[in-house]
Enzyme design. Structure first.
Site, mmCIF file in Angstrom:
data_model
loop_
_atom_site.group_PDB
_atom_site.id
_atom_site.type_symbol
_atom_site.label_atom_id
_atom_site.label_comp_id
_atom_site.label_asym_id
_atom_site.label_seq_id
_atom_site.Cartn_x
_atom_site.Cartn_y
_atom_site.Cartn_z
ATOM 1 N N LYS A 65 44.479 -100.318 -73.866
ATOM 2 C CA LYS A 65 44.151 -101.279 -72.812
ATOM 3 C C LYS A 65 45.149 -102.436 -72.820
ATOM 4 O O LYS A 65 45.554 -102.921 -73.870
ATOM 5 C CB LYS A 65 42.729 -101.799 -72.983
ATOM 6 C CG LYS A 65 41.696 -100.708 -72.710
ATOM 7 C CD LYS A 65 40.300 -101.232 -72.640
ATOM 8 C CE LYS A 65 40.047 -102.131 -71.475
ATOM 9 N NZ LYS A 65 40.058 -101.494 -70.161
ATOM 10 N N SER A 66 45.486 -102.894 -71.638
ATOM 11 C CA SER A 66 46.440 -103.983 -71.457
ATOM 12 C C SER A 66 45.995 -105.264 -72.162
ATOM 13 O O SER A 66 46.823 -105.995 -72.715
ATOM 14 C CB SER A 66 46.630 -104.238 -69.961
ATOM 15 O OG SER A 66 47.463 -105.331 -69.738
ATOM 16 N N THR A 67 44.692 -105.534 -72.164
ATOM 17 C CA THR A 67 44.173 -106.754 -72.797
ATOM 18 C C THR A 67 44.599 -106.829 -74.259
ATOM 19 O O THR A 67 45.055 -107.874 -74.731
ATOM 20 C CB THR A 67 42.640 -106.808 -72.680
ATOM 21 O OG1 THR A 67 42.294 -106.766 -71.298
ATOM 22 C CG2 THR A 67 42.070 -108.061 -73.316
ATOM 23 N N ALA A 125 47.049 -104.819 -75.695
ATOM 24 C CA ALA A 125 48.506 -104.671 -75.780
ATOM 25 C C ALA A 125 49.209 -106.016 -75.610
ATOM 26 O O ALA A 125 50.197 -106.301 -76.291
ATOM 27 C CB ALA A 125 48.996 -103.677 -74.738
ATOM 28 N N ARG A 126 48.673 -106.875 -74.751
ATOM 29 C CA ARG A 126 49.272 -108.193 -74.521
ATOM 30 C C ARG A 126 49.081 -109.130 -75.706
ATOM 31 O O ARG A 126 49.679 -110.201 -75.753
ATOM 32 C CB ARG A 126 48.681 -108.810 -73.256
ATOM 33 C CG ARG A 126 49.084 -108.079 -72.005
ATOM 34 C CD ARG A 126 48.256 -108.508 -70.806
ATOM 35 N NE ARG A 126 48.410 -107.561 -69.729
ATOM 36 C CZ ARG A 126 48.792 -107.878 -68.502
ATOM 37 N NH1 ARG A 126 49.086 -109.122 -68.196
ATOM 38 N NH2 ARG A 126 48.884 -106.949 -67.583
ATOM 39 N N GLU A 184 43.365 -95.100 -83.797
ATOM 40 C CA GLU A 184 44.313 -95.772 -84.674
ATOM 41 C C GLU A 184 44.697 -97.104 -84.031
ATOM 42 O O GLU A 184 45.111 -97.132 -82.871
ATOM 43 C CB GLU A 184 45.555 -94.910 -84.899
ATOM 44 C CG GLU A 184 45.259 -93.567 -85.543
ATOM 45 C CD GLU A 184 44.921 -92.444 -84.565
ATOM 46 O OE1 GLU A 184 45.302 -92.530 -83.388
ATOM 47 O OE2 GLU A 184 44.257 -91.487 -84.980
ATOM 48 N N GLN A 213 41.745 -96.337 -72.455
ATOM 49 C CA GLN A 213 41.301 -95.579 -71.285
ATOM 50 C C GLN A 213 41.674 -94.116 -71.446
ATOM 51 O O GLN A 213 42.784 -93.786 -71.862
ATOM 52 C CB GLN A 213 41.929 -96.114 -69.997
ATOM 53 C CG GLN A 213 41.394 -95.399 -68.762
ATOM 54 C CD GLN A 213 41.969 -95.926 -67.475
ATOM 55 O OE1 GLN A 213 43.165 -95.840 -67.243
ATOM 56 N NE2 GLN A 213 41.108 -96.471 -66.631
ATOM 57 N N TYR A 246 40.940 -75.493 -78.549
ATOM 58 C CA TYR A 246 40.762 -76.146 -79.853
ATOM 59 C C TYR A 246 39.589 -75.522 -80.603
ATOM 60 O O TYR A 246 39.655 -75.293 -81.811
ATOM 61 C CB TYR A 246 40.542 -77.644 -79.645
ATOM 62 C CG TYR A 246 40.699 -78.467 -80.901
ATOM 63 C CD1 TYR A 246 41.957 -78.754 -81.412
ATOM 64 C CD2 TYR A 246 39.594 -78.967 -81.570
ATOM 65 C CE1 TYR A 246 42.115 -79.514 -82.558
ATOM 66 C CE2 TYR A 246 39.739 -79.732 -82.719
ATOM 67 C CZ TYR A 246 41.000 -80.000 -83.209
ATOM 68 O OH TYR A 246 41.141 -80.745 -84.344
ATOM 69 N N GLN A 288 33.765 -83.725 -85.289
ATOM 70 C CA GLN A 288 33.817 -84.890 -86.180
ATOM 71 C C GLN A 288 32.839 -85.961 -85.710
ATOM 72 O O GLN A 288 32.666 -86.186 -84.529
ATOM 73 C CB GLN A 288 35.236 -85.437 -86.302
ATOM 74 C CG GLN A 288 35.807 -86.061 -85.058
ATOM 75 C CD GLN A 288 37.263 -86.479 -85.246
ATOM 76 O OE1 GLN A 288 37.881 -86.273 -86.286
ATOM 77 N NE2 GLN A 288 37.831 -87.073 -84.213
#
Length: 185
Positions: free
Chosen positions: A107-109, A111-112, A133, A152, A166, A176
């Site tokens: 999410k950009s929030t 990442a910024r 991670e 997202q 898979y 898991q």
């Protein structure tokens, strides 16, 4: 292979249990947003974390992972130390259809703020919680808010079913629950 819209995601979540629990609306007031969006689904991070530590001065080895390299934490806010790393999991449990591949982006929030989120693709017929991670690339401690948005998921439907899913290959992370550490079979 086409990107799927909100109406398709809603139908698969409600009728087939693709996402549980499923939030039909996008929640965003006062929180890092989560829930259904136009062409994706914003997943939430649970309140369970494994924070990397160097207390034992061990080498991180994906073939022989030492659980002493992480400290368990449970709470509403996780502080990831400067230039450090944590593992978490989604609140949501996923059941991916055989003809679908899902890709997850941060999410950009976050990442910024220098917080980088990585999640590998959700392969056809994968089922389980998603291990997330989280990297804090800043020289400052960073907050991660539990039960709020973290990334997202974009769903892509293939033109035909894959030959081997898979589930068919008995993927090592199938079914898991909780945060799953690295495995080598």
């Amino acid at each position: 292979m086409g990107l799927k819209a909100d109406c398709w995601i809603r139908q698969k979540a409600v009728e087939d249990g693709m996402i549980e629990p499923f939030c039909e609306d996008q929640i965003g007031k006062g929180v890092v947003s989560y829930g259904l969006s136009s062409y994706g689904y914003d997943i939430r991070v649970s309140d369970e974390f494994k924070i990397f530590t160097n207390v034992n001065a061990e080498v991180v080895d994906p073939k022989h992972f030492d659980e002493r390299n992480v400290v368990d934490f449970k709470g509403d806010v996780c502080i990831v130390p400067p230039n450090s790393f944590a593992l978490a999991r989604t609140v949501e449990y996923f059941r991916i259809p055989r003809n679908v591949l899902a890709i997850c982006v941060g999410k950009s929030t976050y990442a910024r703020c220098g917080i980088i989120v990585n999640v590998t693709p959700f392969e056809p017929e994968f089922e389980g919680h998603i291990t997330i991670e989280i990297s804090n690339t800043t020289p400052l401690p960073a907050k991660i808010y539990a039960n709020e948005g973290i990334a997202q998921v974009l769903f892509f439907e293939g033109d035909e079913d894959c030959e081997v899913s898979y589930k068919d290959k008995r993927g090592k992370y199938q079914h898991q629950r909780g945060i799953t550490l690295p495995k080598i079979l």
